[in-house]
Write a protein that holds these residues in place. Sequence first.
Motif, PDB file in Angstrom:
ATOM      1  N   SER A 155       0.828  -1.210   0.000  1.00 40.09           N
ATOM      2  CA  SER A 155       0.000   0.000   0.000  1.00 40.09           C
ATOM      3  C   SER A 155       0.860   1.257   0.000  1.00 40.09           C
ATOM      4  CB  SER A 155      -0.931   0.009   1.216  1.00 40.09           C
ATOM      5  OG  SER A 155      -1.876  -1.039   1.130  1.00 40.09           O
ATOM      6  N   PHE A 159       0.845   4.090  -2.858  1.00 39.05           N
ATOM      7  CA  PHE A 159       0.605   5.493  -2.522  1.00 39.05           C
ATOM      8  C   PHE A 159       1.664   6.387  -3.169  1.00 39.05           C
ATOM      9  CE2 PHE A 159       2.027   8.897   0.372  1.00 39.05           C
ATOM     10  CZ  PHE A 159       0.916   9.723   0.340  1.00 39.05           C
ATOM     11  N   VAL A 170      -4.818  11.489  -3.661  1.00 39.20           N
ATOM     12  CA  VAL A 170      -4.321  10.199  -3.190  1.00 39.20           C
ATOM     13  C   VAL A 170      -4.464  10.173  -1.665  1.00 39.20           C
ATOM     14  CG1 VAL A 170      -2.374   8.599  -3.171  1.00 39.20           C
ATOM     15  CG2 VAL A 170      -2.667  10.202  -5.077  1.00 39.20           C
ATOM     16  N   ALA A 172      -3.769   8.545   2.211  1.00 40.45           N
ATOM     17  CA  ALA A 172      -2.877   7.774   3.077  1.00 40.45           C
ATOM     18  C   ALA A 172      -3.588   7.516   4.396  1.00 40.45           C
ATOM     19  CB  ALA A 172      -1.581   8.531   3.329  1.00 40.45           C
TER      20      ALA A 172
END
Length: 317
Positions: A155, A159, A170, A172
């Motif tokens: 992941s 990212f 995007v 997080a």
Amino acid sequence: MDTFNPMELSPYRVFSKAEWARLRADTPMTLSAEEVQQLQAYNDQVSLEEVEAIYLPLARLLSMYVEATQALHATTNRFLGRDDGQIPFVIGIAGSVAVGKSTTARLLQALLSRWPTSPTVDLVPTDGFLFPNAVLEAEGLMERKGFPESYDLKSLLAFLHDVKSGVASVEAPVYSHLTYDVVDGETIRVDRPDILILEGLNVLQTSRLSRESRGIPFVSDFFDYSIYIEADEEVLHRWYMERFMRLKGTRFHDPRSYFHKYADISDDEALTFANRLWNRINLVNLRENIRPTRPRADLILSKNAEHRIETVALRKI
């Protein structure tokens, strides 16, 4: 016969605080003493004088790198006859638990965002990419939390790939140091910033990845610049213990705290417990995973026992 000096082969040029401070040139100070205090992480210490001497020259250097990198991207686009838009400049900050990564990241974010060109600067801690506690417990990794295998590396790489590709919005994940876990449903949104600062224990790691990584070997491959913060083991140990005891008297009393059950134990019991955590987890991680990545950094900030940066090592090759 000439005497061999191994320092001549060092890839770094080392500056004293005074030597580095002169590289500030005429860069104006844009933070007040109150703002500097607010940007300090828990149990960290930094003065306005140190920001002027260390962080302003560093912000000046990074701004030069950002401008040069953006110019290089523009040149490549002209050569290709296309316009891929601006690619975010990514700064990685690594170092041990309790060394002051968060403070450095916040100070650089504040200083860089106030540069004359007014860049957008986002900050993402890698703590959010830790596997949730439920996953770590199921995999027997709770005592390896912070080690490379405790992160959702797939992941994190996805990212960074999206950020570097100019993808809009995007997300997080967010980590809570109160609950000691990833916050379900809460995210940090990164929308094509000029600069992204990524800070974490193992961001310079070079561990072997699975075949699913599809040829992207390391997180640091996405970095345009990297910083490592260091202090002696004994000093880091003391800072960790001091922070734990401060938390025992404050945040641990919050019923939501993962460490709430330790709020009312005696100080001697708390010190014994914290010392065990340091020796069994954090010190092992520092020696096995974090400190070996030091030579990969572009710049190294070395701290003394009073949290003051004594030397700055700048990569020259």
